[in-house]
Design a protein around this motif. Sequence first.
Motif, short mmCIF file in Angstrom:
data_model
loop_
_atom_site.label_atom_id
_atom_site.label_comp_id
_atom_site.label_asym_id
_atom_site.label_seq_id
_atom_site.Cartn_x
_atom_site.Cartn_y
_atom_site.Cartn_z
N ASN A 50 -3.63 3.95 -4.25
CA ASN A 50 -3.98 2.53 -4.29
C ASN A 50 -5.23 2.26 -5.12
N ARG A 51 -5.95 3.31 -5.51
CA ARG A 51 -7.15 3.15 -6.33
C ARG A 51 -6.85 3.37 -7.81
N LYS A 97 1.39 5.38 0.50
CA LYS A 97 0.86 6.47 1.31
C LYS A 97 0.44 7.65 0.45
N ARG A 98 -0.61 8.30 0.88
CA ARG A 98 -1.02 9.52 0.22
C ARG A 98 0.01 10.62 0.47
N THR A 126 -12.31 10.26 -8.69
CA THR A 126 -12.43 10.97 -7.42
C THR A 126 -13.76 10.74 -6.73
N ARG A 159 -6.55 11.21 -4.84
CA ARG A 159 -5.38 11.35 -3.96
C ARG A 159 -4.91 10.00 -3.43
N ASP A 160 -5.74 8.98 -3.56
CA ASP A 160 -5.39 7.65 -3.07
C ASP A 160 -4.74 6.86 -4.19
N PRO A 170 0.83 -1.21 0.00
CA PRO A 170 0.00 0.00 0.00
C PRO A 170 0.87 1.26 0.00
N GLU A 216 -0.55 12.29 3.75
CA GLU A 216 -0.10 11.48 4.89
C GLU A 216 1.40 11.61 5.09
N ASP A 252 -12.00 14.35 -2.51
CA ASP A 252 -10.92 14.74 -3.42
C ASP A 252 -11.16 16.09 -4.08
#
Length: 601
Positions: A445-446, A77-78, A425, A442-443, A75, A81, A429
Amino acid sequence: MRGSCVPFSLSVAAALAMAACSVGMLARLPICAQKSQVLRPIHRLLSYPGTAAADARGEQPSSGTVETGSENRTPKKRFSEVQKERREQAQRTILILCPNKVSEKKFLKYLSQHGPINNHFFFESFGLYAVVEFCQKDSVASLQSSARTPSMGTDAAIPFRSRFFNLKLKSSSDQTSEQSSVPCSNQSPPSNKKLFELLRDAESIDDQLNTLLKEFQLTEENTKLRYLTCSLIEDVAAAYFPDCAVRPFGSSVNSFGKLGCDLDMFLDLDEIGKFSAHKTSGNFLMEFQVKNVPSERVATQKILSVIGECLDQFGPGCVGVQKILNARCPLVRFSHQASGFQCDLTTNNRIALKSSELLYIFGSLDSRVRALVFSVRCWARAHSLTSSIPGAWITNFSLTMMVIFFLQRRSPPILPTVDYLKTLTDAEDKCIIEGHNCTFIRDLNRIKPSGNTETLELLLKEFFEYFGNFAFNKNSINIRQGREQNKPESSPLHIQNPFETSLNISKNVSQSQLQKFVDLARESAWILYQNDKGQPSPARSQPWGLAALLLPSVTKSASRAKKSRKKPASERIKNLLESIKSGSAENSSSTNGKRTVNTES
């Protein structure tokens, strides 16, 4: 924001002559010569792939194997984060000027009186410095309460309490035989000769690009020091604006920064004065009493003027402070002497931070992105296509946009378009800044990884060929849509700003500089196609692959060719490229001319 890359030295012929003589030829190879003092970390922090430190560094494999993003299921990180973690880390960190010889064991024991230490490292700049991160912020306050203002003799000291300390020995008797120079682990960029050797001895062009990335990317220590420097400046600004934040942006955080690049930061005042989430009862609304000014720009100028004066008069280690308030984006420029960073401070530059986040996402999606960007920037600086001095040159930001656009145009695409990221989004977002739509997912992982398996060698070749034949006279570059568009203006090079879409980020580039880029791109593509498919022989001692691209250009003879009524060198190279490609297509039609790598586990 000025160029965010370490400038490669323009005068390196002498240094490379030594390296070239050893292989029987004269070569000139540029190096990342830093504008600031080179940091030499001594106590190295360990970071392994998958750890928080490794994630923050964005470490890449040093081998020639290409990771396409689909291989790494860890995973990610954003950006927000990482920023939050780094800022909190910096707030419990201190900077100490140490004696030249100090017992590390006694040093840590002394500091541990104030609380447990999470980690630390030493570096050399203008003296020996230590960066110490405590586990708790209270430890910093405890140390500050025990520190004293130095006696300056006939001079007077300004009693400013910061997290920048000076460690003194109480008496010369404390300098025991146990105390010696801390073992130095050199983490500075390689010398000209060393870089030449590393590239020459690599196993493949892919290996060369990954080696260059490994040698010049920001280290964990350097990243920590950048956030700490911002945090120290924030302490100064907080005297006037409590709850403000000083945030780094640009190359320091977007994953494309090189050792020695400038530190761009902005004073974020947006959180000040916002309504509290806790609503008070009653019929009244309380507001701060403030002074009014004619415009937002005037407010920015006044704020930066005061902060700049404070840094100049009270900021420990801040030297050469310049208040450049009439620029399009007002700023305060200064040097942070201890860290060696050249710093630019602006205010409320949130679009720039959003651009940094977008680049962070692109750099994190596929390891080939950063390797290609670093190498193209290196190549550009080697041929004076970019410069640390503002002018008509192509900037590193423009080059990065060109690489991203090229990778969006691959089949299948290696990078998504900004518009595609917008379709993924959700409500959290959504981001509108000063009327500009800065919305994208912003993620990380998506975002589905690319199925493209092209090698770095092929991508480097075709990057140069693509832009060596790009219709700059009529088309613009647009990473929002990932396609060529008609130029809306007459500038030689038009690259649309991904958020402020009416702006051309390359408006400064002159026609002569653009033509120089095109000529060199064609020549570099030709060199790579002639490079025996990128595989060095065991006895190869001459520059090859990426190293060959960093040698002086032969297109300097183009002007002489024109005088003798021959075709310009770039046109001859273009024709040669076409003949080479047609021959390659006949010999390798089964693979469509593309070398691929296996991404199966």
